[in-house]
Scaffold this motif. Structure first.
Motif, mmCIF file in Angstrom:
data_model
loop_
_atom_site.group_PDB
_atom_site.id
_atom_site.type_symbol
_atom_site.label_atom_id
_atom_site.label_comp_id
_atom_site.label_asym_id
_atom_site.label_seq_id
_atom_site.Cartn_x
_atom_site.Cartn_y
_atom_site.Cartn_z
ATOM 1 N N ALA A 143 46.496 41.316 46.999
ATOM 2 C CA ALA A 143 45.439 40.308 46.846
ATOM 3 C C ALA A 143 44.834 39.940 48.197
ATOM 4 O O ALA A 143 43.612 39.768 48.337
ATOM 5 N N LEU A 173 40.944 40.366 49.488
ATOM 6 C CA LEU A 173 40.169 39.231 49.995
ATOM 7 C C LEU A 173 39.565 39.574 51.361
ATOM 8 O O LEU A 173 38.396 39.264 51.642
ATOM 9 N N VAL A 228 35.559 39.675 52.280
ATOM 10 C CA VAL A 228 34.973 38.887 53.379
ATOM 11 C C VAL A 228 34.193 39.799 54.326
ATOM 12 O O VAL A 228 33.072 39.485 54.765
#
Length: 696
Positions: A630, A634, A638
């Motif tokens: 995860a 992420l 970004v």
């Protein structure tokens, strides 16, 4: 036999065929009574003759074998076998030798040629000496330290005897201490069923003519005998001073020996008839006899049913109770029989009998409802309402110790009376020296130990639920202990182990392998409890394991953690401040024992998990991998967003630059940069001076 005959047969080449001759082994042949003998023999005759008949005789007067079977002496029928032929082999075999077979054996053959006949007898013959066989067992019996039967062989016999029952189960695995060549079976008459049979086998012994060492020829068990009782004619009943005779009637395949029992004792008498010239009341009771037959390497004992003989008192005018002198001592868990007899005046009839302990507990009563709860199912009245008042109590406890008194009530012509025997019979109950205890060890490996006191004459062995022996020997250096090197993981859930004192028998026991009360306890279970309100156990928490299992008597307990036996022995296993290492699988066992036996029944394994304490809860490997994935996703999102915004900003900056360039190109070229800057400044001030929406 071949090695003996070959040299003789080698002589049959060439010149021998022209000579009348019989060749036998040199010197006499010696065998033991009951054994078998083979006499090697060869014969020759001139060429052209044909042998028509052969025979063997003993001392000229008994025909041992003849081609015409009708001429064979009755003493040798079924025992003598001709191994030869009508050519040159004349060997003879005789089985089941007896002292009367001793003598000189001679071979004779008859021959014919061209209608004429002739005969030849081998001289001087073969001498056979028959003596007692050194491996033929003899039967003995003892009364001290307890009723027992002994099977003994001569000191020169290289083999040792063992006892077996009718089904071939070995009853006595070892020798009697201090008695070479003897095996003792500690068993009382009451522990043998009527018509029972016991076999004494000399292990490893083989008869010369036998092809099966476990069943030598002629060892068929004799038929179960019976007892015939006779007393003076005209007597309706036996009384003190009368004489009586017991005769043991039983068919046996050879001349037997006899053994007698009275009550629960083996008697020294060994004849077919047991005579009592002047009977006493104590001579009454149950009698049984046994027929003993034996041969080289074996012996059989076949027992009769019990025959009851009652001897009445001659006077019968006295109120009295007779008990054994002195106190009786037994071990806890054992069984005791208190012999007792009582008398009363003529004309009275006994209506009720009872036994009490220390006056306050009714051990037995004709009215069962009056028996104390502590003795129900354990006390048994062996007597009657005439003169026998014997009592038996099984499963003795320390609380059974005390003085036991017999009381009887009698009636005559509507009146009643009662009598209590004084001072009574003292019973002392102590720890039984042959009651095993359970132990466990961790070094050199997980093991269970079964131990008895040093004074116990028997040694323990481990058996599984199916009766298979698990540990045949003793623990080195530890007298009276048998160690079973087995870890908890090697035992199935619900498994049961039995520790048995080989050779030990309880006084009241009729089955050596399953004494009374030795029923395996039900498989226990483990219950886990921890502080209320806790969803799970963490480091520092306490928890308790309880071993729940029904047992027929107060049990002991054993615990295991993982593959290690724990030293704790209580029903509850408590851990006050748990560590992560205290988690894992636990199991418990329920141990019950009595004189000569012990049972261990094990539970299924119960798993306990102890979690680490602190803010960061330890994650499982799967959950940790999910968190890492995860976080990576992420970071990627970004980065993609940042690149997108950066490119968009660059495109907007390029568009604004292009628009500004176009505006500059439309302005007059005479305007100086100073003027341009001044114009922009004015525009800024004009924006500051103008009111903004929402300022009021």
């Amino acid at each position: 036999m071949a090695l003996v005959l070959v040299p003789a047969f080698c002589l049959l080449s060439g010149a021998y065929a022209q000579k009348w001759d019989v060749t036998l082994a040199p010197g006499p042949v010696a065998r033991g009574a009951g054994a078998c003998v083979t006499i090697p023999c060869s014969f020759t005759y001139p060429a052209g003759w044909t042998v028509s008949a052969v025979s063997w005789t003993r001392d000229w007067d008994q025909t041992v074998y003849h081609s015409d079977e009708a001429r064979v002496h009755a003493a040798f029928k079924g025992r003598a076998r001709y191994l030869g032929d009508l050519l040159h082999n004349c060997s003879l075999r005789v089985a089941g030798l007896s002292p009367s077979d001793q003598g000189t054996y001679r071979f004779r053959f008859e021959a014919m040629r061209n209608g004429s006949s002739d005969a030849w007898t081998g001289m001087p013959g073969q001498r056979l000496n028959v003596s007692d066989d050194r491996c033929q067992p003899s039967l003995g019996r003892q009364r001290e330290p307890g009723p027992s039967l002994t099977c003994s062989v001569g000191a020169a016999c290289p083999h040792l005897p063992s006892w077996y029952d009718r089904n071939g189960v070995r009853r006595s695995p070892g020798q009697t201490p201090g008695r070479a060549g003897a095996t003792e079976l500690r068993i009382s008459p009451s522990q043998l069923d009527p018509g029972a049979a016991l076999r004494c086998q000399v292990d490893g012994y083989r008869v010369e003519c036998d092809s099966d060492p476990s069943q030598p020829p002629g060892t068929v068990t004799p038929n179960a005998p019976r007892i015939e009782v006779s007393w003076p004619a005209g007597k309706a009943a036996l009384r003190e001073g009368d004489g009586f005779t017991l005769r043991c009637q039983g068919a046996a395949p050879r001349p037997p020996g006899y053994v007698w029992s009275h009550g629960d004792l083996w008697l020294p008498e060994a004849g077919q008839d047991l005579r009592v010239d002047k009977a006493a009341v104590s001579d009454g009771g149950s009698y049984a006899c046994g027929v003993w037959v034996s041969g080289p390497g074996w012996g059989y004992l076949s027992l009769s049913a019990r025959e009851s003989v009652q001897v009445q008192r001659a006077y019968a005018q006295k109120w009295d109770v007779t008990l054994a002198p002195g106190p009786v001592a037994r071990g806890a868990g054992a069984c005791v029989t208190i012999p007792c007899s009582f008398t009363y005046p003529a004309g009275w009839s006994v209506s009720a009998v009872s036994w009490t302990r220390d006056w306050d507990q009714t051990v037995y009563h004709s009215d069962e409802a009056r028996v104390h709860a502590a003795f129900k199912g354990r006390a048994r009245y062996l007597g009657d309402l005439l003169h026998n008042c014997s009592l038996r109590v099984a499963g003795l406890r320390p609380s059974d110790q005390g003085t036991y008194r017999f009381r009887f009530e009698a009636m005559r012509n509507g009146s009643s009376d009662a009598w209590t025997g004084m001072p009574g019979q003292r019973l002392n109950v102590s720890d039984d020296q042959c009651q095993p205890s359970l132990g466990r060890r961790t070094d050199p490996g997980p093991s269970l130990t079964c131990s008895v006191g040093a004074a116990c004459p028997h040694r323990p062995s481990w058996y599984d639920r199916d009766g298979v022996r698990r540990s045949p020997g003793q623990t080195p250096g530890r007298a009276g202990a048998t160690e079973l090197r087995i870890s908890p993981s090697q035992l199935d859930p619900g498994a049961a182990l039995r520790c048995q004192m080989d050779g030990y028998r309880d006084e009241c026991d009729s089955d050596q392998s399953q004494p009374p009360g030795t029923v395996t306890p039900n498989a226990p279970r483990v219950e886990v409890s921890w502080p209320a309100g806790k969803a799970a156990l963490r480091e520092g928490d306490g928890f308790t394991l309880r071993c729940q299992g029904a047992a027929p008597r107060p049990p002991g307990y054993v615990w295991s953690h993982g593959d290690v036996w724990l030293p704790e022995a209580g029903q509850d296993l408590r851990v006050d401040k748990a560590a992560v290492s205290d988690g894992g699988s636990y199991a418990c066992g329920v141990w019950v024992s009595g004189p000569g036996w012990g049972y261990l029944s094990l539970s299924a394994r119960e798993s306990v998990e102890v979690q680490r304490s602190g803010r960061c809860q330890c994650l499982s490997p799967g959950l940790m991998a999910g968190v890492v994935v995860a976080i990576l996703l992420l970071v990627i999102l970004v980065n993609v967003g940042a690149c997108y915004l950066l490119r968009r900003g660059r495109r907007q900056a390029g568009a604004e630059g292009a628009a500004e360039g176009a505006e500059l190109s439309r302005r007059p070229k005479t305007e100086s940069p100073y003027e341009e800057l001044q114009g922009r400044t004015q525009d800024i001030y004009s924006q500051l001076d103008s009111p903004q929406a929402g300022s009021h």
